[in-house]
Write a protein that holds these residues in place. Structure first.
Motif, mmCIF file in Angstrom:
data_model
loop_
_atom_site.group_PDB
_atom_site.id
_atom_site.type_symbol
_atom_site.label_atom_id
_atom_site.label_comp_id
_atom_site.label_asym_id
_atom_site.label_seq_id
_atom_site.Cartn_x
_atom_site.Cartn_y
_atom_site.Cartn_z
ATOM 1 N N ASP A 83 0.820 -1.217 0.000
ATOM 2 C CA ASP A 83 0.000 0.000 0.000
ATOM 3 C C ASP A 83 0.851 1.264 0.000
ATOM 4 O O ASP A 83 0.480 2.272 0.590
ATOM 5 C CB ASP A 83 -0.943 -0.008 1.221
ATOM 6 C CG ASP A 83 -0.187 0.042 2.531
ATOM 7 O OD1 ASP A 83 1.051 -0.151 2.521
ATOM 8 O OD2 ASP A 83 -0.818 0.289 3.568
ATOM 9 N N ARG A 84 2.020 1.196 -0.655
ATOM 10 C CA ARG A 84 2.880 2.379 -0.637
ATOM 11 C C ARG A 84 2.591 3.309 -1.806
ATOM 12 O O ARG A 84 2.361 2.861 -2.925
ATOM 13 C CB ARG A 84 4.342 1.967 -0.657
ATOM 14 C CG ARG A 84 4.778 1.408 0.681
ATOM 15 C CD ARG A 84 6.229 1.022 0.704
ATOM 16 N NE ARG A 84 6.477 -0.156 -0.087
ATOM 17 C CZ ARG A 84 7.568 -0.919 0.034
ATOM 18 N NH1 ARG A 84 8.486 -0.600 0.911
ATOM 19 N NH2 ARG A 84 7.737 -1.983 -0.714
ATOM 20 N N ILE A 85 2.632 4.605 -1.522
ATOM 21 C CA ILE A 85 2.548 5.607 -2.581
ATOM 22 C C ILE A 85 3.964 5.781 -3.119
ATOM 23 O O ILE A 85 4.896 5.988 -2.354
ATOM 24 C CB ILE A 85 2.021 6.942 -2.035
ATOM 25 C CG1 ILE A 85 0.641 6.735 -1.408
ATOM 26 C CG2 ILE A 85 1.953 7.991 -3.140
ATOM 27 C CD1 ILE A 85 0.110 7.963 -0.699
ATOM 28 N N LEU A 86 4.125 5.652 -4.419
ATOM 29 C CA LEU A 86 5.477 5.689 -4.983
ATOM 30 C C LEU A 86 5.828 7.069 -5.508
ATOM 31 O O LEU A 86 6.991 7.383 -5.723
ATOM 32 C CB LEU A 86 5.601 4.637 -6.087
ATOM 33 C CG LEU A 86 5.301 3.214 -5.578
ATOM 34 C CD1 LEU A 86 5.197 2.239 -6.731
ATOM 35 C CD2 LEU A 86 6.355 2.760 -4.587
ATOM 36 N N GLY A 87 4.826 7.892 -5.710
ATOM 37 C CA GLY A 87 5.103 9.247 -6.148
ATOM 38 C C GLY A 87 3.811 10.033 -6.332
ATOM 39 O O GLY A 87 2.781 9.468 -6.696
ATOM 40 N N PHE A 88 3.871 11.331 -6.028
ATOM 41 C CA PHE A 88 2.731 12.204 -6.292
ATOM 42 C C PHE A 88 3.274 13.533 -6.808
ATOM 43 O O PHE A 88 4.143 14.132 -6.189
ATOM 44 C CB PHE A 88 1.897 12.425 -5.036
ATOM 45 C CG PHE A 88 0.770 13.396 -5.254
ATOM 46 C CD1 PHE A 88 -0.317 13.043 -6.051
ATOM 47 C CD2 PHE A 88 0.807 14.670 -4.702
ATOM 48 C CE1 PHE A 88 -1.346 13.940 -6.284
ATOM 49 C CE2 PHE A 88 -0.230 15.568 -4.931
ATOM 50 C CZ PHE A 88 -1.306 15.197 -5.721
ATOM 51 N N GLU B 52 1.339 1.376 -5.145
ATOM 52 C CA GLU B 52 1.177 -0.068 -5.195
ATOM 53 C C GLU B 52 -0.317 -0.394 -5.181
ATOM 54 O O GLU B 52 -1.128 0.356 -4.624
ATOM 55 C CB GLU B 52 1.886 -0.714 -4.004
ATOM 56 C CG GLU B 52 3.396 -0.537 -4.069
ATOM 57 C CD GLU B 52 4.134 -1.048 -2.842
ATOM 58 O OE1 GLU B 52 5.322 -1.358 -2.973
ATOM 59 O OE2 GLU B 52 3.531 -1.125 -1.753
ATOM 60 N N LEU C 69 -3.079 -0.115 -2.185
ATOM 61 C CA LEU C 69 -3.465 1.132 -1.507
ATOM 62 C C LEU C 69 -4.978 1.329 -1.626
ATOM 63 O O LEU C 69 -5.539 1.204 -2.705
ATOM 64 C CB LEU C 69 -2.729 2.317 -2.139
ATOM 65 C CG LEU C 69 -3.002 3.684 -1.510
ATOM 66 C CD1 LEU C 69 -2.453 3.763 -0.097
ATOM 67 C CD2 LEU C 69 -2.421 4.807 -2.348
ATOM 68 N N ARG D 282 6.507 -0.138 9.417
ATOM 69 C CA ARG D 282 5.994 0.765 8.389
ATOM 70 C C ARG D 282 4.925 1.689 8.965
ATOM 71 O O ARG D 282 4.913 2.889 8.705
ATOM 72 C CB ARG D 282 5.401 -0.058 7.241
ATOM 73 C CG ARG D 282 4.891 0.780 6.093
ATOM 74 C CD ARG D 282 4.163 -0.047 5.059
ATOM 75 N NE ARG D 282 5.076 -0.783 4.193
ATOM 76 C CZ ARG D 282 4.682 -1.480 3.117
ATOM 77 N NH1 ARG D 282 3.402 -1.509 2.789
ATOM 78 N NH2 ARG D 282 5.540 -2.133 2.387
ATOM 79 N N ARG E 271 4.996 5.784 9.396
ATOM 80 C CA ARG E 271 3.963 6.671 8.838
ATOM 81 C C ARG E 271 3.411 7.620 9.889
ATOM 82 O O ARG E 271 3.179 8.793 9.621
ATOM 83 C CB ARG E 271 2.827 5.824 8.253
ATOM 84 C CG ARG E 271 3.196 5.237 6.914
ATOM 85 C CD ARG E 271 2.101 4.358 6.383
ATOM 86 N NE ARG E 271 2.484 3.822 5.075
ATOM 87 C CZ ARG E 271 1.842 2.846 4.456
ATOM 88 N NH1 ARG E 271 0.787 2.296 5.009
ATOM 89 N NH2 ARG E 271 2.246 2.429 3.277
ATOM 90 N N ALA F 270 9.900 7.017 -0.431
ATOM 91 C CA ALA F 270 9.027 7.756 -1.352
ATOM 92 C C ALA F 270 7.601 7.817 -0.802
ATOM 93 O O ALA F 270 6.918 8.844 -0.889
ATOM 94 C CB ALA F 270 9.034 7.082 -2.721
ATOM 95 N N ASP F 271 7.148 6.716 -0.220
ATOM 96 C CA ASP F 271 5.799 6.647 0.353
ATOM 97 C C ASP F 271 5.628 7.681 1.465
ATOM 98 O O ASP F 271 4.648 8.433 1.493
ATOM 99 C CB ASP F 271 5.564 5.234 0.886
ATOM 100 C CG ASP F 271 4.225 5.080 1.594
ATOM 101 O OD1 ASP F 271 3.195 5.360 0.971
ATOM 102 O OD2 ASP F 271 4.216 4.685 2.773
ATOM 103 N N ALA G 283 5.596 11.206 -0.040
ATOM 104 C CA ALA G 283 4.374 11.501 -0.797
ATOM 105 C C ALA G 283 3.190 11.713 0.154
ATOM 106 O O ALA G 283 2.287 12.486 -0.138
ATOM 107 C CB ALA G 283 4.068 10.358 -1.760
#
Lengths: 441, 246
Positions: free
Chosen positions: A62-67, A77, A80, B14, B18, B42-43, B46
């Motif tokens: 559930d990771r955000i890889l870029g925004f 991923e 999410l 993780r 966060r 990166a997570d 972001a």
């Protein structure tokens, strides 16, 4: 590595199967034949065809890889969830371009179902806003695809029920919003004809529309209900109200089967209909009750009891006219499965996903408790849908017969051809694909 | 808070990362795989772009010779860390460990010897600058020798004893040591096991652990019900433990 011994969809019909979980979706999907996320699809599309089939659960990926705050493009991923996206991005002035009626869905599921929402008549399905996908194919290779790179795989995966490959990463464009509030107008509609006119008229003025129908009313009030329309509120309309998220409640246990019956459903529907005693109301609402009224009660699917339930959702093309919608509702009332939930929405043009569900016309979704008659009810409704030139939504389906599906889905051979190209050994399959597409069990 | 997290790329680590990022703490991630660290960093960025800029360095619990260098990198990036969190560990079922001597050696070495070595590096640095926080994940499995976790539990029992002694010895010097004992938590580590009725989630554990860290507590069971479960288990006489499968 095996976890639970049975898996179930949102309709709570359990099937033997095992689910594997990991943060590392790439290694997890290496030997899996199907992926699944939050399990909100009603029927058997996220269930294994065989008890020993390995189903990869994407939730921990559930990771955000870029925004990119310039363009709103987000890459993440596949596990999410929309709930996470909303929690993080609503306060920052961004919202997903499309949201279905629950936020408890994953990005991978949103692509595989090519979800649509209240703004379908303006914005189309989720797939229209996807830029790129990273996919693990049945034979193990990992490929990146987009409208320009492997377009057949890309468009086949949009609404492809995860059958062309495991969706590992999704890149899509979020939309900017002026405030985290919705300006909503709701109107009471006294009949199905008034409702269809109301939807068509509201579609011109509002970017988001949908309706709740009392599907147990008959005669002149057949198809009465409440039409809801909305748009993101301007800063002035919010009056500077601070945004806050509502507390979630849960239905902690299963209700007995008898609680939801013909009489209680009818009473609920009448009460809900007349609680909107004014003909028309306008007000400021939070996005959650507007988009996700049922998410307020976690595990609401327990209300149907141990028998479980299904949802029948179809779309009837505009060309078939209001008469087809009236006929559908009449048949629904006659076949008589008591339900407090029936939702109507006018859809815009068909999406670009090879098997994407919506087409220009009227979509109707209705919950039905499982009973010995359920197969017959679905068959009768499907016959009507085929005659009208419509189709059903695979994400909700658990009972359609393969011959009926083929009759309503001329795009299926094209999809199967793409599947043959990208999954030549036919490794990827679900209980639904075996039932409807003729995949090997 | 300027925190180094070994194991912050997955599971409970993780979630802790966060939450710390959300409240604006500075973070440095350690883990064995560079690509995985990149994606987790990166997570975090972001999710909270205005609050954090997360750096990372490779560090593998099975390679203790790299510990010092990894902590040097963290020190340089954070300008001197004040908190070290260790959630990384190996897990395997008792059957798998009994069948594989190499696996047993790796697991016991990583979970006990090398975790202690890592903590020694960390606590020396913290004490040299007047103290700080050391938060390490042990397990309820270390509270008593039990059949289904004989080897894994022993590795955690040793770790718990070490952490308790650190607290006794250095509390007065400003080092706050938190030993976290998770019960059954639904993560990748436990994916192969049948969850008990009160299984925890990484999300809830993270909230509880951060609260305990902020309050300077030496020990936390998570979910809290495990404190009572283990109290009963510790009281059970030997003849009972010989009979039951728990």
């Amino acid at each position: 590595m095996s976890a639970t011994m049975t898996l179930e969809g949102w309709g709570r019909l359990a099937m033997p199967g095992r689910e594997v979980v990991s943060c590392d979706l790439e290694s997890l999907t290496a030997k899996a034949v199907l992926s699944r996320g939050l399990g909100r699809s009603y029927g058997d599309c996220s269930l294994p065809a065989r008890p020993d089939d390995r189903v990869a659960n994407s939730l921990m990926a559930d990771r955000i890889l870029g925004f990119d705050p310039g363009s709103g493009v987000l890459r993440a991923e596949a596990g999410l969830s929309l709930a996470q996206i909303n929690r993080l991005f609503l306060p920052r002035g961004w919202f997903p371009p499309i949201t279905p009626g629950t936020k408890f869905v994953t990005l991978g599921g949103m692509v595989a179902s090519d979800v649509h929402g209240k703004n379908h008549h303006r914005q189309g399905c989720f797939g229209e806003h996807v830029r790129a996908l990273r996919i693990r194919l049945g034979d193990g290779d990992i490929v990146e695809c987009s409208p320009n790179v492997h377009p057949d795989l890309f468009y086949g995966s949009i609404g492809g029920m995860g059958l062309l490959g495991h969706i590992l990463e999704v890149e899509f464009a979020m939309g900017p919003i002026p405030s985290p509030w919705i300006w909503m107008e709701s109107s009471r509609m006294s009949s199905i004809e008034a409702f269809l006119d109301g939807l068509a008229e509201a579609a011109l003025r509002w970017p988001m529309t949908m309706g709740w129908i009392d599907c147990l009313s008959r005669g002149s009030s057949l198809g009465r209900g409440i039409l809801m329309a909305g748009r993101w509120a301007s800063v002035e309309q919010t009056g500077g109200a601070a945004f806050k998220t509502a507390a979630e409640r849960s239905l902690p246990f299963e209700l007995p089967n008898f609680v939801l019956n013909r009489w209680t459903a009818r009473a609920f529907n009448a009460l809900y209909y007349w609680s909107h005693w004014r003909k028309r109301r306008e007000r400021l609402v939070a996005p959650d009750p507007f988009f996700y009224p049922l998410d307020a009660i976690l595990h609401w699917n327990r209300a149907y009891g141990p028998r479980g339930f299904t949802q029948y959702q179809c779309v009837l093309p505009r060309a078939a006219g209001p008469a087809a919608v009236r006929e559908f509702l009449q048949r629904l009332v006659k076949l008589g499965s008591p339900s407090p939930l029936c939702v109507i929405k006018d859809c815009g043009p068909e999406g670009s996903g090879t098997l994407s569900f919506p087409l220009e016309g009227t979509s109707i979704a209705v919950d039905m408790a499982i009973s010995p008659d359920i197969q017959g009810i679905v068959d009768r409704l499907n016959e009507l849908v085929i005659a009208a030139g419509g189709r059903i939504y695979l994400t909700k389906d658990g009972f359609t017969r393969p011959d009926h599906f083929r009759a309503m889905e001329p795009r299926l051979p094209g999809f199967l051809q793409t599947k043959k190209k990208w999954d030549p050994s036919g490794r990827l399959r679900s209980a639904q694909s075996v039932r409807l597409f003729g995949d090997c069990p | 808070m300027k925190a180094v997290i070994l194991g912050g790329t997955s599971g409970m680590g993780r979630e802790i990362a966060r939450r710390l990022a959300e409240r604006g703490d500075l973070l440095f991630l350690l883990g064995p795989r560079k690509k995985n660290l990149e994606r987790s960093a990166a997570d975090l960025v972001a999710r909270h772009p205005d609050k954090v800029d997360v750096a990372f360095a490779p560090c593998d619990l099975l390679r203790p010779e790299g510990f010092s260098e990894a902590l040097d990198a963290a020190d340089a990036a954070l300008g001197g860390f004040d908190t070290v969190i260790v959630t990384a560990a190996l897990f395997a079922t008792q059957e798998a460990l009994e069948a594989d001597v190499d696996l047993t050696q790796r697991l016991v070495t990583a979970n006990f010897a090398n975790t202690v070595l890592f903590c020694e590096h960390a606590r020396k640095r913290l004490l040299a600058r007047g103290g700080g926080r050391l938060c390490v994940f042990s397990s309820v499995a270390g509270d008593r020798g039990r059949k289904p976790v004989a080897i894994y539990g022993a590795s955690k029992a040793g770790l718990s004893a070490y952490l308790e002694a650190l607290d006794h010895k250095f509390h007065a010097h400003g080092l706050s040591v938190l030993c976290v004992k998770p019960g059954f938590v639904r993560t990748e580590m436990t994916a192969a096991l049948q969850p008990p009725p009160f299984a925890g989630t990484p999300d809830r554990v993270a909230t509880q652990v951060i609260r305990a860290m902020d309050r300077g507590k030496p020990l936390v069971y998570s979910p809290p019900v495990w404190a009572w479960v283990m109290r009963v288990i510790r009281w059970l006489p030997r003849f009972v433990m010989r009979r039951i499968g728990f």
